[in-house]
Design a protein around this motif. Structure first.
Motif, PDB file in Angstrom:
ATOM      1  N   HIS A 114       0.841  -1.203   0.000  1.00 31.19           N
ATOM      2  CA  HIS A 114       0.000   0.000   0.000  1.00 31.19           C
ATOM      3  C   HIS A 114       0.873   1.249   0.000  1.00 31.19           C
ATOM      4  O   HIS A 114       0.583   2.229  -0.702  1.00 31.19           O
ATOM      5  CB  HIS A 114      -0.913   0.004   1.230  1.00 31.19           C
ATOM      6  CG  HIS A 114      -1.768   1.229   1.329  1.00 31.19           C
ATOM      7  ND1 HIS A 114      -2.933   1.389   0.613  1.00 31.19           N
ATOM      8  CD2 HIS A 114      -1.597   2.383   2.038  1.00 31.19           C
ATOM      9  CE1 HIS A 114      -3.452   2.577   0.886  1.00 31.19           C
ATOM     10  NE2 HIS A 114      -2.659   3.197   1.746  1.00 31.19           N
ATOM     11  N   CYS A 117       2.266   1.702  -3.554  1.00 29.48           N
ATOM     12  CA  CYS A 117       1.234   2.146  -4.503  1.00 29.48           C
ATOM     13  C   CYS A 117       0.830   3.584  -4.237  1.00 29.48           C
ATOM     14  O   CYS A 117       0.645   4.381  -5.172  1.00 29.48           O
ATOM     15  CB  CYS A 117       0.014   1.222  -4.421  1.00 29.48           C
ATOM     16  SG  CYS A 117       0.331  -0.444  -5.042  1.00 29.48           S
ATOM     17  N   ARG A 118       0.719   3.943  -2.974  1.00 30.74           N
ATOM     18  CA  ARG A 118       0.341   5.321  -2.618  1.00 30.74           C
ATOM     19  C   ARG A 118       1.460   6.294  -2.999  1.00 30.74           C
ATOM     20  O   ARG A 118       1.199   7.386  -3.536  1.00 30.74           O
ATOM     21  CB  ARG A 118       0.032   5.406  -1.126  1.00 30.74           C
ATOM     22  CG  ARG A 118      -0.388   6.783  -0.642  1.00 30.74           C
ATOM     23  CD  ARG A 118      -1.671   7.246  -1.331  1.00 30.74           C
ATOM     24  NE  ARG A 118      -2.049   8.572  -0.933  1.00 30.74           N
ATOM     25  CZ  ARG A 118      -2.849   8.851   0.105  1.00 30.74           C
ATOM     26  NH1 ARG A 118      -3.353   7.862   0.838  1.00 30.74           N
ATOM     27  NH2 ARG A 118      -3.157  10.090   0.415  1.00 30.74           N
ATOM     28  N   ALA A 120       3.715   5.869  -5.333  1.00 33.76           N
ATOM     29  CA  ALA A 120       3.755   5.981  -6.795  1.00 33.76           C
ATOM     30  C   ALA A 120       2.635   6.872  -7.305  1.00 33.76           C
ATOM     31  O   ALA A 120       2.840   7.723  -8.176  1.00 33.76           O
ATOM     32  CB  ALA A 120       3.653   4.586  -7.416  1.00 33.76           C
ATOM     33  N   SER A 121       1.429   6.686  -6.751  1.00 32.72           N
ATOM     34  CA  SER A 121       0.281   7.493  -7.167  1.00 32.72           C
ATOM     35  C   SER A 121       0.504   8.968  -6.881  1.00 32.72           C
ATOM     36  O   SER A 121       0.250   9.829  -7.726  1.00 32.72           O
ATOM     37  CB  SER A 121      -0.981   6.999  -6.446  1.00 32.72           C
ATOM     38  OG  SER A 121      -2.091   7.804  -6.759  1.00 32.72           O
ATOM     39  N   ASP A 122       1.000   9.265  -5.672  1.00 28.76           N
ATOM     40  CA  ASP A 122       1.250  10.660  -5.296  1.00 28.76           C
ATOM     41  C   ASP A 122       2.313  11.293  -6.192  1.00 28.76           C
ATOM     42  O   ASP A 122       2.198  12.454  -6.610  1.00 28.76           O
ATOM     43  CB  ASP A 122       1.690  10.745  -3.835  1.00 28.76           C
ATOM     44  CG  ASP A 122       0.538  10.496  -2.872  1.00 28.76           C
ATOM     45  OD1 ASP A 122      -0.625  10.452  -3.323  1.00 28.76           O
ATOM     46  OD2 ASP A 122       0.806  10.313  -1.667  1.00 28.76           O
ATOM     47  N   VAL A 124       3.226  10.388  -9.289  1.00 28.36           N
ATOM     48  CA  VAL A 124       2.720  10.565 -10.656  1.00 28.36           C
ATOM     49  C   VAL A 124       1.798  11.774 -10.728  1.00 28.36           C
ATOM     50  O   VAL A 124       1.841  12.565 -11.682  1.00 28.36           O
ATOM     51  CB  VAL A 124       1.994   9.291 -11.131  1.00 28.36           C
ATOM     52  CG1 VAL A 124       1.237   9.562 -12.437  1.00 28.36           C
ATOM     53  CG2 VAL A 124       2.986   8.158 -11.324  1.00 28.36           C
ATOM     54  N   GLU A 125       0.972  11.944  -9.685  1.00 28.08           N
ATOM     55  CA  GLU A 125       0.071  13.096  -9.646  1.00 28.08           C
ATOM     56  C   GLU A 125       0.842  14.404  -9.641  1.00 28.08           C
ATOM     57  O   GLU A 125       0.389  15.413 -10.199  1.00 28.08           O
ATOM     58  CB  GLU A 125      -0.822  12.999  -8.398  1.00 28.08           C
ATOM     59  CG  GLU A 125      -1.910  14.037  -8.336  1.00 28.08           C
ATOM     60  CD  GLU A 125      -2.814  13.864  -7.126  1.00 28.08           C
ATOM     61  OE1 GLU A 125      -3.335  14.874  -6.641  1.00 28.08           O
ATOM     62  OE2 GLU A 125      -2.983  12.719  -6.671  1.00 28.08           O
ATOM     63  N   THR A 130       8.275   8.110 -12.113  1.00 26.65           N
ATOM     64  CA  THR A 130       8.129   6.955 -11.228  1.00 26.65           C
ATOM     65  C   THR A 130       7.731   5.729 -12.036  1.00 26.65           C
ATOM     66  O   THR A 130       6.895   5.813 -12.930  1.00 26.65           O
ATOM     67  CB  THR A 130       7.046   7.223 -10.163  1.00 26.65           C
ATOM     68  OG1 THR A 130       7.327   8.457  -9.496  1.00 26.65           O
ATOM     69  CG2 THR A 130       6.992   6.096  -9.144  1.00 26.65           C
TER      70      THR A 130
END
Length: 265
Positions: A114, A117-118, A120-122, A124-125, A130
């Motif tokens: 988690h 994934c979090r 990476a998401s942050d 990319v945003e 990444t």
């Protein structure tokens, strides 16, 4: 001499702070500071001892004593600050800035996947370069071709992949990250003992690229080669919520408007 040392430390610290986001310069600045701090501490102790001796020779009048105590206090604060800075320079947080490889280990269920994934998401945003690779997707074969395939890249040449990541990192002025989650899954026990050291060596040539892996603690010895000591791979223990489980559940319930009384805690 104390003032001269202080100026050197301040100048070095200013360069360190100005270029802390430039990976190839970090190690040199940190090494320079680590060499200066012990000398600074020794000089502070010398000046503090001289101030104490002068205090004892002077009159014991309240004003003189108060001024002397204040000078001693200032020296002590300077020494404490220098020691704190030295601790920071040798901390894992500082080391990871100079060593582009991090292993996050922890027990099952602590949230390592988690976290990746979090993160990476942050990133990319925020348009930070990444790449997230799930260990379960990889088989026992040369990893770069697999990484390229999983990431949807047409070129599987490691220099091309790393070169593109490095260019993206430098353009963003922040290190590009290659995140490899759960390398112990899939055929990781056969794959990574053979290829991980080489992958990290290749990555080390690209200062704007960092590699981060997450692994279950019980599998670390079977996945991570013993040759990758702390000088080549920084390590961090991820403990999840540990003793803060109740606080975590409480926040979760508040966020989703769930009645806590309906959950046995």
């Amino acid at each position: 001499e104390l003032l001269s040392l202080l100026k050197q430390v301040i100048d070095a610290a200013a360069e360190f702070c100005a270029e802390i986001r430039v990976p190839q310069y970090f190690h040199g600045h940190a090494t320079r500071l680590r060499a200066l701090v012990p000398r600074l501490l020794e000089q502070i102790r010398t000046e503090q001892s001289r101030a104490r001796q002068k205090s004892e020779m002077k009159s014991s009048r309240r004003n003189d004593k108060g001024a002397s105590d204040y000078v001693t206090h200032c020296y002590q604060r300077a020494a404490d600050s220098a020691r704190e800075f030295d601790v920071f320079l040798t901390s894992e947080g500082a080391r990871i800035a100079g060593i582009p490889a991090l292993l996050i280990r922890g027990d099952a269920g602590t949230g390592k996947s988690h976290l990746f994934c979090r993160a990476a998401s942050d990133r990319v945003e925020k348009q930070r370069p990444t790449m997230l690779i799930l260990g379960e997707k990889l088989r026992d074969a040369e990893p770069w071709a697999q990484i390229a395939k999983v990431a949807g890249l047409h070129n599987d040449n490691p220099d091309e992949i790393l070169g593109a990541l490095n260019a993206a990192g430098e353009a963003s002025q922040i290190r590009a990250l290659l995140l490899i989650d759960a390398p112990n899954e899939g055929e990781g026990k056969q794959l990574w003992p053979k290829y991980l050291a080489g992958l990290l060596r290749a990555t080390a040539s690209y200062p704007w690229v960092g590699v981060c892996l997450s692994v279950r603690s019980s599998y670390e010895a079977s996945v991570i080669p013993s040759s990758l000591g702390v000088e080549k791979l920084c390590r961090f223990e991820h403990k999840g919520f540990e003793e803060k489980s109740y606080e975590a559940i409480k926040l979760y319930c508040e966020h989703y408007s769930i009645d806590e009384s309906s959950i046995p805690l």
